[in-house]
Design an enzyme around this catalytic site. Structure first.
Site, short mmCIF file in Angstrom:
data_model
loop_
_atom_site.label_atom_id
_atom_site.label_comp_id
_atom_site.label_asym_id
_atom_site.label_seq_id
_atom_site.Cartn_x
_atom_site.Cartn_y
_atom_site.Cartn_z
N LYS A 196 21.00 18.80 10.72
CA LYS A 196 19.88 18.97 11.66
C LYS A 196 20.41 18.78 13.07
O LYS A 196 20.93 17.72 13.42
CB LYS A 196 18.77 17.94 11.39
CG LYS A 196 17.72 17.82 12.52
CD LYS A 196 16.64 16.77 12.25
CE LYS A 196 15.74 16.55 13.48
NZ LYS A 196 14.68 15.54 13.28
N LYS B 155 5.57 13.38 21.73
CA LYS B 155 5.86 11.96 21.51
C LYS B 155 5.44 11.14 22.73
O LYS B 155 5.42 11.65 23.83
CB LYS B 155 7.38 11.76 21.31
CG LYS B 155 7.91 12.29 20.00
CD LYS B 155 9.42 12.08 19.93
CE LYS B 155 10.00 12.60 18.63
NZ LYS B 155 9.56 11.90 17.43
N ASP C 107 18.88 13.50 18.45
CA ASP C 107 18.24 14.06 17.26
C ASP C 107 19.08 15.20 16.65
O ASP C 107 18.64 15.89 15.74
CB ASP C 107 16.83 14.53 17.62
CG ASP C 107 15.90 14.51 16.42
OD1 ASP C 107 16.21 13.83 15.42
OD2 ASP C 107 14.86 15.21 16.47
N GLU D 86 9.73 18.56 12.94
CA GLU D 86 10.44 19.83 13.17
C GLU D 86 11.78 19.91 12.43
O GLU D 86 12.25 20.99 12.13
CB GLU D 86 10.65 20.04 14.67
CG GLU D 86 11.88 19.35 15.28
CD GLU D 86 11.87 17.83 15.18
OE1 GLU D 86 10.77 17.25 15.05
OE2 GLU D 86 12.94 17.21 15.22
N ARG E 206 12.66 19.18 9.43
CA ARG E 206 12.58 19.78 8.09
C ARG E 206 12.36 21.29 8.19
O ARG E 206 12.76 22.04 7.30
CB ARG E 206 11.47 19.08 7.28
CG ARG E 206 10.08 19.24 7.83
CD ARG E 206 9.11 18.19 7.30
NE ARG E 206 9.29 16.88 7.93
CZ ARG E 206 8.59 15.80 7.62
NH1 ARG E 206 7.65 15.85 6.69
NH2 ARG E 206 8.81 14.65 8.23
N1 BES Z 1 13.52 13.04 15.13
C1 BES Z 1 12.36 12.44 14.59
C2 BES Z 1 12.69 11.23 13.70
C3 BES Z 1 13.25 10.03 14.42
C4 BES Z 1 12.41 9.04 14.87
C5 BES Z 1 14.61 9.89 14.57
C6 BES Z 1 12.94 7.94 15.51
C7 BES Z 1 15.13 8.79 15.20
C8 BES Z 1 14.30 7.81 15.66
C9 BES Z 1 11.61 13.46 13.74
O1 BES Z 1 11.68 14.76 14.18
C10 BES Z 1 10.17 13.07 13.79
O2 BES Z 1 9.60 13.13 14.85
N2 BES Z 1 9.61 12.67 12.66
C11 BES Z 1 8.27 12.25 12.59
C12 BES Z 1 7.65 12.92 11.39
C13 BES Z 1 6.15 12.78 11.32
C14 BES Z 1 5.52 13.58 12.44
C15 BES Z 1 5.70 13.28 9.98
C16 BES Z 1 8.25 10.73 12.46
O3 BES Z 1 9.15 10.18 11.83
O4 BES Z 1 7.36 10.11 13.01
ZN ZN Z 2 13.36 15.25 15.22
MN MN Z 3 10.23 15.20 15.65
#
Ligand code: BES
Ligand code: ZN
Ligand code: MN
Length: 481
Positions: free
Chosen positions: A247, A259, A270, A331, A333
């Site tokens: 990714k 966010k 990321d 995103e 996934r």
């Molecule tokens: N890149 C983030 C996950 C992440 C969060 C990595 C904190 C490192 C530190 C990912 O794209 C994301 O935003 N995931 C969401 C998914 C949710 C919207 C289902 C999450 O983990 O909150």
């Molecule tokens: Zn992400």
């Molecule tokens: Mn995200």
């Protein structure tokens, strides 16, 4: 950091400090015994005692480096001892670090690796740092009784250190510098190591039907890229390869599901999964691994914009499956769905392992030491866990539990979020729909790609390079002829 292997007792250059590995329970003679008695130094792992060199020692300083129990002094312990020696003297003003060590060539080489990894620093944007705050050591000499064997054991480890530095650089770079095309360009430069690198742009991905990946990058002015890296090092170049998919979200704002501002700057890393896969390919080429390996990077930037994808949009992936995008912040996934499908469709690999900073939930589940491993194949998971233990990159198997209902969509084949319960598991279940039944493992490295502060001497604060050495070890131990 320059590395040399010298004979025990070789003359010391000017401006050098000496590090002596001390095991628990080992006693020192003369003036050193006095210095130890006046301190809390016991030789325990991680302890160091910095003393003015006693008479008869040609170095200006001497550091005792605690290495724990002598019979537990293995390769990882040697590496940590080398790293701790480096940290003890890095700001001393001295230029050469001499590490005295016995126990054979492999341990000597690993101590050198420890120094290389510990001395990594991302300082290219610091223009005003005072000299006395910069590390002064530029050379490490490993003094052992192993002779040339230590020198001969080192090149594959030097290749690994180079690869980890490459990966850490990518992850540390800010997103205004490292956007998808720049990431791809830096990987293309690895062709000088003998890798083959292909770069697909948006037009090519459109033709392939990658609506899922392209939807993520749609709100960005930076063009999305898919990078294919090939290392065909096996004797039979047509033998079935193994494959790694990363990714690479060069910045994740969350998109329209934006966010919060606090810590959003962290989302420059990321792309840590793609950084690890690029680092792995660097390591394999650097040590001329006898294996056929494919690396695939899905590179995008996730931005809010008038053209960005909306919550509720339905996209069609390369697999033909439709996806309802409930949350544009899930995103990673969506990127991997098309990268994984493309990988299996084109290369028919023995297995695929993807690496991704995929969910915040994995941090809640495992904290910041362990990454999560999800797999449909016990042998592959076992190999990953074994390599993880050998290389000191902690990994924990998670269940691919029966929570598939949580990602059922009312209007499409699947939706991209499954709610908060088991958030890392439903993310993995989503990915599983895009592997076409192949043996596969998903490593959620959101917990380990970045560490601040770091608690491991070989890992500086910030980008860890997590995954490079674990995967390199697995390929070396299990898939090389
Ligand atoms: N890149 C983030 C996950 C992440 C969060 C990595 C904190 C490192 C530190 C990912 O794209 C994301 O935003 N995931 C969401 C998914 C949710 C919207 C289902 C999450 O983990 O909150
Ligand atoms: Zn992400
Ligand atoms: Mn995200």
């Amino acid at each position: 950091m320059e590395i040399e292997f010298v004979a025990a007792g070789a003359a010391l250059p000017a401006k050098s400090g000496l590090a002596r590995i001390v095991f628990e329970g080992e006693s020192q003679g003369g003036a050193l015994a006095q210095a130890v008695a006046a301190s809390r130094f016991t030789g325990a792992k991680g302890q160091t005692l910095d003393v003015l060199a006693p008479q008869g020692v040609a170095a200006s300083r001497l550091v005792l480096v605690g290495a724990g129990k002598k019979d537990a002094f293995d390769a990882l312990a040697a590496e940590h001892a080398g790293a701790n020696a480096y940290h003890a003297l890095k700001l001393s003003g001295l230029e050469t670090l001499r590490i005295e060590l016995s126990g054979g060539a492999e341990l000597a080489a690993r101590a050198a690796l420890g120094v290389r990894l510990a001395s990594y620093r991302f300082d290219k944007y610091r223009t005003k740092e005072p000299a006395e705050k910069k590390p002064s050591l530029t050379k490490a000499q490993i003094a052992s009784d192993a002779g040339d064997a230590a020198l001969e054991a080192f090149p594959p480890l030097a290749a690994l250190a180079d690869a980890i530095s490459f990966s850490r650089d990518l992850v540390s770079e800010p997103a205004n510098i490292l956007y998808p095309a720049e990431f791809a360009r830096r990987v293309k430069e690895l062709e000088s190591l003998g890798l083959e690198v292909e770069i697909l742009g948006e037009a090519e991905m459109m033709k392939l039907g990658m609506g899922s990946l392209l939807g993520v990058g749609q709100g960005s002015v930076r063009e999305s890229q898919l990078v294919v890296i090939k290392w065909m090092g096996a004797a039979d170049k047509s033998a079935q390869p193994v494959a790694f998919v990363g990714k690479g979200v060069c910045f994740d704002t969350g998109g329209i599901s934006i966010k919060p501002a606090e810590n959003m700057e962290d989302m420059k890393w990321d792309m840590g999964g793609a950084g690890a896969v690029a680092g792995l390919m660097h390591a394999l080429a650097g040590r001329k691994a006898k294996a056929n390996v494919i690396g695939i990077l899905g590179l995008v930037e996730n931005m809010p914009d008038g053209n960005a994808q909306r919550p509720g949009d339905v996209v069609t992936s390369m697999s033909g499956q439709t996806i309802e995008v409930i949350n544009t912040d899930a995103e990673g996934r969506l990127v991997l769905a098309d990268a994984l499908w493309y990988c299996q469709d084109r290369f028919k690999p023995k297995f695929m392992v993807d690496l991704a900073t995929l969910t915040g939930a994995i941090i809640i589940a495992l904290g910041n030491d362990y990454a999560g491993c999800f797999s449909n194949n016990d042998e592959l998971a076992g190999n990953l866990l074994e390599a993880s233990a050998k290389e000191g990159e902690p990994l924990w198997r998670m269940p691919l539990a029966e929570y598939g209902k949580q990602i059922e969509s009312a209007i499409a084949d699947v939706k991209n979020t499954g709610g908060r319960p088991g958030g890392s598991i439903t993310a993995a279940l989503f990915l599983q729909k895009f592997i076409n039944g192949l043996p596969w493992a998903h490593l959620d490295i959101a917990s380990t790609a970045w560490k601040k502060p770091s608690s491991v001497p070989t890992i500086p604060d910030g980008a860890t390079g997590y995954g490079v050495r674990l995967l390199n070890r697995m390929v070396q131990d299990k898939y090389e002829a």
